[in-house]
Enzyme design. Structure first.
Site, PDB file in Angstrom:
ATOM      1  N   LYS A 176       0.822  -0.749   0.204  1.00 10.47           N
ATOM      2  CA  LYS A 176       0.192   0.625  -0.477  1.00 10.47           C
ATOM      3  C   LYS A 176       0.763   0.695   0.321  1.00 10.47           C
ATOM      4  O   LYS A 176       1.298   1.519   0.641  1.00 10.47           O
ATOM      5  CB  LYS A 176      -0.730  -0.146   1.672  1.00 10.47           C
ATOM      6  CG  LYS A 176      -2.463   0.949   0.922  1.00 10.47           C
ATOM      7  CD  LYS A 176      -1.940   2.415   0.721  1.00 10.47           C
ATOM      8  CE  LYS A 176      -1.939   2.741   1.622  1.00 10.47           C
ATOM      9  NZ  LYS A 176      -1.738   4.317   1.634  1.00 10.47           N
ATOM     10  N   GLU A 252       8.878   1.349  11.640  1.00 11.37           N
ATOM     11  CA  GLU A 252      10.132   2.270  11.370  1.00 11.37           C
ATOM     12  C   GLU A 252       8.888   3.799  12.057  1.00 11.37           C
ATOM     13  O   GLU A 252       8.626   3.693  11.186  1.00 11.37           O
ATOM     14  CB  GLU A 252      10.966   2.913  10.430  1.00 11.37           C
ATOM     15  CG  GLU A 252      12.177   3.824  10.679  1.00 11.37           C
ATOM     16  CD  GLU A 252      12.489   4.694   9.728  1.00 11.37           C
ATOM     17  OE1 GLU A 252      12.662   5.711   9.338  1.00 11.37           O
ATOM     18  OE2 GLU A 252      12.624   3.581   8.399  1.00 11.37           O
ATOM     19  N   CYS A 286      13.267  10.413   7.333  1.00 15.96           N
ATOM     20  CA  CYS A 286      12.751  10.082   8.867  1.00 15.96           C
ATOM     21  C   CYS A 286      14.385   9.927   9.433  1.00 15.96           C
ATOM     22  O   CYS A 286      14.106  10.528  10.753  1.00 15.96           O
ATOM     23  CB  CYS A 286      12.658   8.405   8.966  1.00 15.96           C
ATOM     24  SG  CYS A 286      10.853   8.329   7.659  1.00 15.96           S
ATOM     25  N   GLU A 388       8.133  16.296  15.581  1.00  8.68           N
ATOM     26  CA  GLU A 388       8.475  15.384  14.757  1.00  8.68           C
ATOM     27  C   GLU A 388       8.001  16.653  13.836  1.00  8.68           C
ATOM     28  O   GLU A 388       6.642  17.362  13.399  1.00  8.68           O
ATOM     29  CB  GLU A 388       7.998  14.999  13.638  1.00  8.68           C
ATOM     30  CG  GLU A 388       9.494  13.861  12.493  1.00  8.68           C
ATOM     31  CD  GLU A 388       9.253  12.863  12.334  1.00  8.68           C
ATOM     32  OE1 GLU A 388      10.086  12.384  11.933  1.00  8.68           O
ATOM     33  OE2 GLU A 388       7.940  12.412  13.296  1.00  8.68           O
TER      34      GLU A 388
END
Length: 484
Positions: A176, A252, A286, A388
């Protein structure tokens, strides 16, 4: 206009429901994506399960290895097509896509295919109570159908980082991709068919998360494991879904990574390294660095140098000469990042560079452009330092002692990565041991040996992938005990 269709059981599947795919460079409509519903996700999972029991499951390891090498070669043959698809979805500069995303995307298949040929298994000789012996040996068998839920920042690279080892280990996959980046995952379906990968081994379903293909895939009972890269909050939702049926996960997740620069560091290398860590891929990495701690004797000099770097980027169309920074992925994401920019100003940040939207020429003004930004002066409690952002920005704060730098870097619920700059080998080793992260770079950033363990600590993830460590998720270790 491109139709991005679902790829199920080796065939292209349209649905009655589509959504727009827009180029973030200029917000131009470039395609329609066919959203998968219950029927399509179910068909993909069933096709993947059938392929496990069919020709894919019957292949010898060497045959599987050869097919995955053919997939890598197929990506390379269509290199320009993959680059064009990647930059159409992301807007990233051509040099970045052509030197990182696509080559690494292809290499992931070869690396894990070659790895699987040479992995030893454990063997033990057991003395039995009756004076005989039993031989115990380990077998690694495929986990089954793997649900692969991918992010939009490095679409092909991070998708094949999961699909490569999954297929090398004999699993089948349902991918996906992000709704923002459907291109390369779809294009890979053509390569799979071209090189003769059996139908059902690689499937793609398009859509969103909650209430759409992402949630449907994570809840499907035929999915035996789920691997995901993305926000921690989304990971929590996937983990709840995976709990039904006790399916394992490999995650992750988010990060708020620290960069630490000591006064004894090679100054120019440290500035260049932190600039990459903060601004590469428009900060949408990331492993990127949004918190920078610089030892006080060089603090002011470092702030000035990094601010100059931030102001020196050339923004523009991906293939224009000299362009080294693209837009954010979407208008929606830019609104989020600009919200943090506004909050930084409200909380009294000193804006060293950037802080807003750049003036772009006609034809680009509607794109998701944003200025690379450097701040100083915020307290550690600020949301700008704690949450973040995932944009081209960082806050720089001074520190005095090694112990202070460690405490500042570790004061976050995340623990994905860190980068440390020093010429003292003792400092380097102490920081490597003391920082609560999955990977710590010393005098470098994003230098990846794909044989090493990769993953996050704390709220930045679960599990490790890379090299033999990928086997822990993509296979089941079976013990066979033979009495003799």
């Amino acid at each position: 206009m491109t139709d991005f269709r679902n790829f199920i059981d080796g065939r292209w599947v349209e649905t009655g429901k589509t959504f727009d795919n827009r180029d973030p460079v200029d917000n131009r409509l470039i395609g329609r994506v066919h959203e998968a519903g219950d029927a399509e996700v179910d068909a993909a999972a069933r096709a993947a399960k059938a392929a496990l029991r069919g020709p894919w499951g019957q292949l010898k390891t060497q045959q599987r290895v050869e097919l995955l090498h053919a997939v890598a070669d197929g990506i390379t043959r269509r290199f320009d097509d993959f680059v064009d698809a990647e930059i159409a979805d992301t807007g990233k500069p051509y040099d970045l896509a052509s030197h990182l995303d696509i080559p690494r995307g292809a290499a992931n298949f070869k690396i894990f295919a070659d790895l699987i040929r040479n992995v030893p298994n454990e063997t033990f000789d057991l003395e039995t109570p009756d004076g005989g012996h039993a031989l115990n040996y380990g077998m690694r068998v495929p986990r089954g159908v793997i649900g692969v839920i991918c992010p939009w920042n490095l679409p092909l690279l991070l998708m094949t980082w999961k699909v490569g080892p999954a297929l090398a280990c004999g699993n089948t996959v349902v991918v996906k991709p992000s709704e923002d980046t459907p291109g390369t995952a779809t294009l890979l379906g053509e390569v799979m068919n071209d090189v003769g990968v059996p139908a059902g081994v690689y499937n793609v379903v398009h859509g969103f998360g909650p209430g759409s293909a992402g949630e449907k895939l994570s809840r499907h009972p035929l999915v035996d494991g789920i691997t995901f890269t993305g926000e921690t909050r989304t990971g929590e939702a996937i983990m709840q879904a995976a709990a039904v049926g006790v399916r394992p996960v490999s995650f992750e997740l988010g990060g708020k990574n620290a960069g630490i620069v000591f006064a004894d560091a090679d100054f120019d290398r440290a500035v260049a390294g932190i600039a990459r860590a903060a601004f590469d891929n428009t900060g949408q990495v990331c492993l990127g660095t949004e918190r920078v701690y610089v030892q006080r004797p060089i603090f002011e000099r470092f702030v000035a140098a990094l601010g100059a770097r931030a102001r020196g980027f050339k923004l523009g169309r991906p293939k224009d000469p000299g362009v080294n920074l693209g837009p954010l992925i979407s208008q929606r994401h830019r609104d989020k990042v600009l919200g943090f920019y506004a909050r930084a100003k409200e909380e009294g940040a000193n804006v060293v560079a950037g802080g807003g939207v750049p003036d772009m020429p006609d034809g680009l003004a509607a794109g998701a452009w944003i200025q690379p930004t450097v701040w100083i002066g915020l307290p550690e409690s600020s949301a700008v330092i704690q949450q973040e952002i995932f944009g081209p920005c960082c806050h720089i704060a001074p520190f005095d002692t090694e112990e202070e730098a460690i405490a500042l870097a570790n004061a976050t619920p995340y623990g994905l990565a860190a980068t440390v700059w020093t010429s003292n080998v003792g400092t380097a080793h102490r920081l490597g041991a003391a920082l609560d992260v999955g990977i710590c770079w010393i005098n470098s950033w994003f230098l990846r040996d794909l044989r090493t363990a990769f993953g996050g600590a704390k709220q930045s993830g679960i599990g490790r992938e890379g090299g033999v460590h990928s086997l822990e998720f993509y296979t089941e270790l079976r013990n066979v005990c033979v009495k003799r």
